[in-house]
Scaffold this motif. Structure first.
Motif, PDB file in Angstrom:
ATOM      1  N   LYS A   1       0.809  -1.213   0.000  1.00 10.66           N
ATOM      2  CA  LYS A   1       0.000   0.000   0.000  1.00 10.66           C
ATOM      3  C   LYS A   1       0.844   1.265   0.000  1.00 10.66           C
ATOM      4  O   LYS A   1       0.406   2.313  -0.470  1.00 10.66           O
ATOM      5  CB  LYS A   1      -0.942   0.016   1.218  1.00 10.66           C
ATOM      6  N   ASP A   2       2.063   1.186   0.522  1.00  9.31           N
ATOM      7  CA  ASP A   2       2.953   2.356   0.537  1.00  9.31           C
ATOM      8  C   ASP A   2       3.733   2.490  -0.771  1.00  9.31           C
ATOM      9  O   ASP A   2       4.685   3.272  -0.854  1.00  9.31           O
ATOM     10  CB  ASP A   2       3.915   2.294   1.726  1.00  9.31           C
ATOM     11  N   LYS A   3       3.330   1.715  -1.790  1.00  6.35           N
ATOM     12  CA  LYS A   3       3.902   1.757  -3.146  1.00  6.35           C
ATOM     13  C   LYS A   3       5.260   1.069  -3.261  1.00  6.35           C
ATOM     14  O   LYS A   3       5.884   1.112  -4.323  1.00  6.35           O
ATOM     15  CB  LYS A   3       4.012   3.197  -3.680  1.00  6.35           C
ATOM     16  N   LEU A   4       5.726   0.442  -2.188  1.00  5.88           N
ATOM     17  CA  LEU A   4       6.977  -0.303  -2.270  1.00  5.88           C
ATOM     18  C   LEU A   4       6.702  -1.696  -2.823  1.00  5.88           C
ATOM     19  O   LEU A   4       5.661  -2.303  -2.551  1.00  5.88           O
ATOM     20  CB  LEU A   4       7.631  -0.413  -0.891  1.00  5.88           C
ATOM     21  N   TRP A   5       7.648  -2.197  -3.605  1.00  7.77           N
ATOM     22  CA  TRP A   5       7.495  -3.523  -4.189  1.00  7.77           C
ATOM     23  C   TRP A   5       7.762  -4.602  -3.149  1.00  7.77           C
ATOM     24  O   TRP A   5       8.641  -4.453  -2.299  1.00  7.77           O
ATOM     25  CB  TRP A   5       8.449  -3.685  -5.371  1.00  7.77           C
ATOM     26  N   ALA A   6       7.009  -5.664  -3.238  1.00  6.59           N
ATOM     27  CA  ALA A   6       7.179  -6.783  -2.317  1.00  6.59           C
ATOM     28  C   ALA A   6       8.201  -7.768  -2.873  1.00  6.59           C
ATOM     29  O   ALA A   6       8.453  -7.838  -4.074  1.00  6.59           O
ATOM     30  CB  ALA A   6       5.839  -7.477  -2.075  1.00  6.59           C
ATOM     31  N   TYR A   7       8.751  -8.547  -1.970  1.00  6.30           N
ATOM     32  CA  TYR A   7       9.844  -9.468  -2.290  1.00  6.30           C
ATOM     33  C   TYR A   7       9.483 -10.454  -3.392  1.00  6.30           C
ATOM     34  O   TYR A   7      10.272 -10.685  -4.310  1.00  6.30           O
ATOM     35  CB  TYR A   7      10.250 -10.210  -1.011  1.00  6.30           C
ATOM     36  N   GLN A   8       8.292 -11.077  -3.307  1.00  7.53           N
ATOM     37  CA  GLN A   8       7.990 -12.194  -4.195  1.00  7.53           C
ATOM     38  C   GLN A   8       8.056 -11.804  -5.671  1.00  7.53           C
ATOM     39  O   GLN A   8       8.630 -12.544  -6.492  1.00  7.53           O
ATOM     40  CB  GLN A   8       6.599 -12.772  -3.875  1.00  7.53           C
ATOM     41  N   LEU A   9       7.475 -10.676  -6.034  1.00  6.33           N
ATOM     42  CA  LEU A   9       7.498 -10.268  -7.438  1.00  6.33           C
ATOM     43  C   LEU A   9       8.902  -9.847  -7.852  1.00  6.33           C
ATOM     44  O   LEU A   9       9.390 -10.248  -8.917  1.00  6.33           O
ATOM     45  CB  LEU A   9       6.518  -9.116  -7.672  1.00  6.33           C
ATOM     46  N   ALA A  10       9.564  -9.052  -7.030  1.00  2.61           N
ATOM     47  CA  ALA A  10      10.879  -8.524  -7.398  1.00  2.61           C
ATOM     48  C   ALA A  10      11.892  -9.644  -7.598  1.00  2.61           C
ATOM     49  O   ALA A  10      12.681  -9.620  -8.548  1.00  2.61           O
ATOM     50  CB  ALA A  10      11.365  -7.540  -6.334  1.00  2.61           C
ATOM     51  N   VAL A  11      11.893 -10.631  -6.722  1.00  2.85           N
ATOM     52  CA  VAL A  11      12.896 -11.695  -6.826  1.00  2.85           C
ATOM     53  C   VAL A  11      12.688 -12.509  -8.099  1.00  2.85           C
ATOM     54  O   VAL A  11      13.658 -12.919  -8.757  1.00  2.85           O
ATOM     55  CB  VAL A  11      12.887 -12.589  -5.564  1.00  2.85           C
ATOM     56  N   VAL A  12      11.442 -12.729  -8.480  1.00  2.00           N
ATOM     57  CA  VAL A  12      11.155 -13.499  -9.686  1.00  2.00           C
ATOM     58  C   VAL A  12      11.562 -12.713 -10.938  1.00  2.00           C
ATOM     59  O   VAL A  12      12.193 -13.260 -11.856  1.00  2.00           O
ATOM     60  CB  VAL A  12       9.656 -13.878  -9.723  1.00  2.00           C
ATOM     61  N   VAL A  13      11.218 -11.435 -10.973  1.00  2.00           N
ATOM     62  CA  VAL A  13      11.580 -10.608 -12.126  1.00  2.00           C
ATOM     63  C   VAL A  13      13.098 -10.520 -12.267  1.00  2.00           C
ATOM     64  O   VAL A  13      13.647 -10.648 -13.366  1.00  2.00           O
ATOM     65  CB  VAL A  13      10.955  -9.207 -11.988  1.00  2.00           C
TER      66      VAL A  13
END
Length: 296
Positions: free
Chosen positions: A168-180
């Motif tokens: 909600k604070d617009k920061l990316w979460a770990y799961q998506l970032a690590v996969v990308v």
């Protein structure tokens, strides 16, 4: 073993503080696995959450790796520079009906073991800030993969819940970032602690949804305190040594923690010599498939 052209590993610490013995074991395991395969070993700084990343912590981690002889290939990747890549992936998931905005707070669903999916068919409270979640109930289920140490793993992502992809604070979460980032860097092998084993189903689900190749996984036993707590920055695990004698001792202990049975004469050898021995003798089959190892 795979050739250089087909093996690429990585170590991806969060710079919330200096490395400790638990993170040394993970870094060493991934380094030895890559080098024994004749492959590349990359370092990625997972600095997605600025409030958790004190100034200078990432630089300290890089200095620690170098002090232990863990030298990486290519430039360091910094996740805070990769927002556009994560946004494009989220848009693809949304277009495919696999991601949705969610206004619910943890307080609202605290009586449930996992998030109940209330916003799957529309945001419950559109006037509130939203996070973005992954539809865990769609696509291939259950997720199966073979861990190189712990064997066949089977998880149903729907039993784990709709994981957050963007907060909600617009920061990316770990799961998506690590996969990308694993896909962008061509990572073929992920070697990390077993505390991340149950994150793998979400990551496999994302890889399949985005058409990314799935890396091989090797989850290593956790290093724990005498009380059985995971050795971590959150429970104030002491940082790695910064003098040559203790660096040699801790590196030797990490080889022992990985069940590589280094000869005692190696304990006083410089890091380069210890690592050369470790690469030449690396064997995953030696590692006992237990979830925990006590810290010294």
């Amino acid at each position: 073993m795979p050739s250089f052209s087909t093996y690429r590993g990585r170590f991806a610490p969060t710079p919330s503080g200096p490395l400790h013995l638990g993170s040394l074991v993970s870094a060493l395991g991934s380094f030895l696995d890559a080098r024994a395969a004749g492959g590349e070993w990359l370092v990625r700084i997972e600095d997605l959450d600025p409030p958790r990343c004190p100034e200078g912590a990432a630089e300290t981690i890089l200095r620690q790796l170098e002090a232990f002889g863990l030298h990486w290939d290519n430039d360091v990747t910094w996740q805070h520079t990769r927002d556009d890549n994560y946004q494009k992936a989220l848009e693809r998931l949304n277009a495919a009906g696999l991601a949705y905005p969610c206004s619910c707070s943890r307080k609202q669903w605290r009586e449930y073991p996992i998030y109940p999916g209330w916003c799957r068919n529309g945001v419950c409270e559109p006037e509130k800030p939203v996070a973005w979640r992954l539809r865990s109930d769609l696509g291939e289920r259950p997720i199966r993969w073979k861990d190189r140490l712990f064997g066949l793993q089977t998880f149903d992502p729907a039993e784990l819940g709709d994981v957050v992809l963007k907060r909600k604070d617009k920061l990316w979460a770990y799961q998506l970032a690590v996969v990308v980032d694993d896909a962008a860097q061509g990572i073929t092998d992920v070697v990390r602690g077993i505390d991340l084993l149950d994150n793998t189903p979400w990551q496999c689900q994302l890889q399949r949804a985005l058409g990314y190749p799935e890396p091989r996984y090797l989850h290593l036993p956790l290093i724990v305190t005498p009380e059985g707590q995971k050795l971590s920055k959150q429970n104030l695990a002491p940082p790695l040594a910064d003098n040559p004698a203790l660096i040699r001792r801790q590196l030797f202990w990490a080889l022992q923690a990985l069940d590589q049975a280094p000869p005692l004469a190696l304990a006083k050898a410089p890091p380069a010599e210890q690592l050369a021995w470790g690469v030449a003798h690396w064997s995953v089959s030696r590692i006992t498939a237990t979830t925990e190892r006590p810290a010294p």
